[in-house]
Scaffold this active site. Sequence first.
Site, mmCIF file in Angstrom:
data_model
loop_
_atom_site.group_PDB
_atom_site.id
_atom_site.type_symbol
_atom_site.label_atom_id
_atom_site.label_comp_id
_atom_site.label_asym_id
_atom_site.label_seq_id
_atom_site.Cartn_x
_atom_site.Cartn_y
_atom_site.Cartn_z
ATOM 1 N N SER A 247 -10.919 0.921 2.842
ATOM 2 C CA SER A 247 -9.611 0.171 4.176
ATOM 3 C C SER A 247 -9.352 1.638 4.748
ATOM 4 O O SER A 247 -8.983 2.235 3.842
ATOM 5 C CB SER A 247 -8.918 -0.486 3.981
ATOM 6 N N ARG B 274 0.886 -1.547 0.348
ATOM 7 C CA ARG B 274 0.108 -0.312 -0.144
ATOM 8 C C ARG B 274 0.657 1.114 -0.219
ATOM 9 O O ARG B 274 0.522 2.228 0.770
ATOM 10 C CB ARG B 274 -1.134 0.111 0.741
ATOM 11 N N GLU C 63 -4.383 4.624 5.796
ATOM 12 C CA GLU C 63 -4.033 4.464 4.312
ATOM 13 C C GLU C 63 -4.218 5.347 3.664
ATOM 14 O O GLU C 63 -3.579 5.723 3.102
ATOM 15 C CB GLU C 63 -4.926 3.062 3.918
HETATM 16 C C1 LIG Z 1 -15.692 1.596 -1.326
HETATM 17 C C2 LIG Z 1 -13.937 1.465 -1.166
HETATM 18 C C3 LIG Z 1 -13.164 0.236 -1.429
HETATM 19 C C4 LIG Z 1 -11.794 -0.073 -1.861
HETATM 20 N N1 LIG Z 1 -10.910 -0.728 -1.650
HETATM 21 C C5 LIG Z 1 -9.969 -0.682 -2.149
HETATM 22 C C6 LIG Z 1 -8.985 -2.030 -2.550
HETATM 23 O O1 LIG Z 1 -9.927 -2.654 -2.432
HETATM 24 N N2 LIG Z 1 -7.654 -2.186 -2.079
HETATM 25 C C7 LIG Z 1 -6.992 -0.897 -2.469
HETATM 26 O O2 LIG Z 1 -5.884 -0.820 -2.491
HETATM 27 N N3 LIG Z 1 -7.371 0.454 -2.475
HETATM 28 C C8 LIG Z 1 -8.954 0.565 -2.132
HETATM 29 N N4 LIG Z 1 -9.608 1.606 -2.079
HETATM 30 C C9 LIG Z 1 -8.662 2.925 -2.050
HETATM 31 C C10 LIG Z 1 -9.178 3.520 -3.025
HETATM 32 O O3 LIG Z 1 -9.864 3.157 -3.853
HETATM 33 C C11 LIG Z 1 -7.436 3.628 -3.888
HETATM 34 O O4 LIG Z 1 -6.863 3.843 -3.587
HETATM 35 C C12 LIG Z 1 -8.176 4.471 -5.701
HETATM 36 O O5 LIG Z 1 -6.399 4.155 -6.281
HETATM 37 C C13 LIG Z 1 -7.602 5.539 -5.007
HETATM 38 O O6 LIG Z 1 -7.319 6.552 -6.205
HETATM 39 P P1 LIG Z 1 -8.469 7.302 -6.962
HETATM 40 O O7 LIG Z 1 -8.161 7.899 -8.167
HETATM 41 O O8 LIG Z 1 -9.032 7.775 -5.955
HETATM 42 O O9 LIG Z 1 -7.334 8.710 -6.524
HETATM 43 P P2 LIG Z 1 -7.285 10.142 -5.118
HETATM 44 O O10 LIG Z 1 -8.557 9.480 -3.787
HETATM 45 O O11 LIG Z 1 -7.951 10.842 -5.938
HETATM 46 O O12 LIG Z 1 -6.268 10.258 -4.248
HETATM 47 C C14 LIG Z 1 -5.695 10.007 -3.990
HETATM 48 C C15 LIG Z 1 -3.630 9.660 -4.214
HETATM 49 O O13 LIG Z 1 -2.879 10.115 -4.846
HETATM 50 C C16 LIG Z 1 -2.743 10.985 -5.995
HETATM 51 N N5 LIG Z 1 -3.020 10.981 -7.109
HETATM 52 C C17 LIG Z 1 -4.739 10.531 -8.014
HETATM 53 N N6 LIG Z 1 -4.012 10.621 -8.990
HETATM 54 C C18 LIG Z 1 -2.499 10.759 -9.799
HETATM 55 C C19 LIG Z 1 -2.097 10.807 -10.661
HETATM 56 N N7 LIG Z 1 -2.512 10.900 -11.903
HETATM 57 N N8 LIG Z 1 -0.229 11.165 -10.261
HETATM 58 C C20 LIG Z 1 -0.017 10.728 -9.065
HETATM 59 N N9 LIG Z 1 -0.413 10.603 -8.264
HETATM 60 C C21 LIG Z 1 -2.372 10.736 -7.636
HETATM 61 C C22 LIG Z 1 -3.509 12.371 -4.984
HETATM 62 O O14 LIG Z 1 -2.534 12.985 -5.427
HETATM 63 C C23 LIG Z 1 -3.712 11.645 -3.841
HETATM 64 O O15 LIG Z 1 -2.333 11.700 -2.262
HETATM 65 C C24 LIG Z 1 -11.261 1.494 -1.906
HETATM 66 C C25 LIG Z 1 -11.573 2.730 -1.680
HETATM 67 C C26 LIG Z 1 -13.177 2.677 -1.608
HETATM 68 C C27 LIG Z 1 -13.583 4.529 -1.159
#
Ligand SMILES: Cc1cc2nc3c(=O)[nH]c(=O)nc-3n(C[C@H](O)[C@H](O)[C@H](O)COP(=O)(O)OP(=O)(O)OC[C@H]3O[C@@H](n4cnc5c(N)ncnc54)[C@H](O)[C@@H]3O)c2cc1C
EC number: 1.3.1.98
Length: 363
Positions: free
Chosen positions: A248, A171, A355
């Site tokens: 999580s 992670r 996380e």
């Molecule tokens: C219901 C639910 C279930 C989930 N299940 C899982 C799971 O099973 N496993 C898991 O690992 N995670 C899980 N997550 C967490 C999340 O979905 C992941 O971490 C996902 O990859 C975040 O993506 P995002 O585009 O929404 O990132 P954001 O929330 O928009 O950003 C998160 C971080 O990444 C950075 N970021 C975003 N895009 C970029 C980019 N293009 N370049 C550089 N930095 C960037 C942002 O600046 C920030 O620091 C879950 C979340 C939810 C709400």
Amino acid sequence: MAGLRVVPDSSLADLTTLRIGGRPRALLECESAEAVTAAVGALDAAGVPVLVLGGGSNLVVADGDLDLVVVAVRNSEVGYRDAGTDGPGEMVVRAGAGLPWDDLVADTVDRGYGGLECLSGIPGSVGATPVQNVGAYGVDVAQVLHRVRWYDRATDTDEWVEPDALGLAYRTSVLKNSSAAVVLEVEFRLDPDGRSEPIRYAELAGRLGVGPGERTDPALVRRTVLELRRGKGMVLDRDDADTWSAGSFFTNPVVPEDRLPVVRSRVSDRLGAEQAEQMPAFAAAGGVKLSAGWLIERAGFGKGHPSSSSPARLSTKHTLALTNRGSATAEDVIALAREVRDGVAEAFGVELHPEPVWVGCSI
Ligand SMILES: Cc1cc2nc3c(=O)[nH]c(=O)nc-3n(C[C@H](O)[C@H](O)[C@H](O)COP(=O)(O)OP(=O)(O)OC[C@H]3O[C@@H](n4cnc5c(N)ncnc54)[C@H](O)[C@@H]3O)c2cc1C
């Protein structure tokens, strides 16, 4: 600039799955990789704080006025190619960082390619998946990642890098909690023969009726994973407040091996020898990985804690998800996070680490 739209009145509460967070100075919606690099490059040069945003599903953002500009990454092109020199019988998919992750998983599975199916149903964007080495059901991004195109903010360069450059671990990566680079495109390796990744996660193997390490039909794996995830409130659903979370909230804690007997004895003191024996513990890099959800529940924080009227409470399906029932403020969520973290530390002497990425606030 083409592909760049300025949205003046926005709120992070509308852009994050936890539905909290205040007003940024501006929101820039960027439809192309070039728009992303131009926007971030110009803001960096002007010394303006930037929040790079994907789907907002891994963020805890402070309320009120935020002294930052949000750059939303929205480029979403997809292309497939035979990996050729990269090895026989391998397919590579390239996707824009702004594409919703699960759209990519669905497309690869629909085309009959294996590789991404265990990661079905995870919210957010393709570009964020390497940031925290997204993982679920025995697979993480490190196992299927081919290359990443990023914009290096310190050197103002747009380049492709190999997975080694990312420092991927449980992670985390060099990109997590860092402003070093913005991911513009990502390439993943796929199995063109329609075989899933080996099924390593016992609960999933059991549902599929396969032995651990066996491969099977990616479409069946996707359906089964989505079913399992829905049962835990881990697939976004606008009608189900149990999914209004950041997934999580805590990572599974990794403790040094010699600390394990101490934790077991704390569990035994509190809950009896049988529970202590049953406590999940798996060998992991750096020691032994414990289950954060198990510890939270055994420390006295059941599903739905603290009460059905609280604006922020644990999911009624999964103790590891902190949810906003609709009217919670960032402070409500943070207070609950602190209560859970401190309660687990007090009960078992294990420190939980959040996380999600924190913006303008901290636990
Ligand atoms: C219901 C639910 C279930 C989930 N299940 C899982 C799971 O099973 N496993 C898991 O690992 N995670 C899980 N997550 C967490 C999340 O979905 C992941 O971490 C996902 O990859 C975040 O993506 P995002 O585009 O929404 O990132 P954001 O929330 O928009 O950003 C998160 C971080 O990444 C950075 N970021 C975003 N895009 C970029 C980019 N293009 N370049 C550089 N930095 C960037 C942002 O600046 C920030 O620091 C879950 C979340 C939810 C709400």
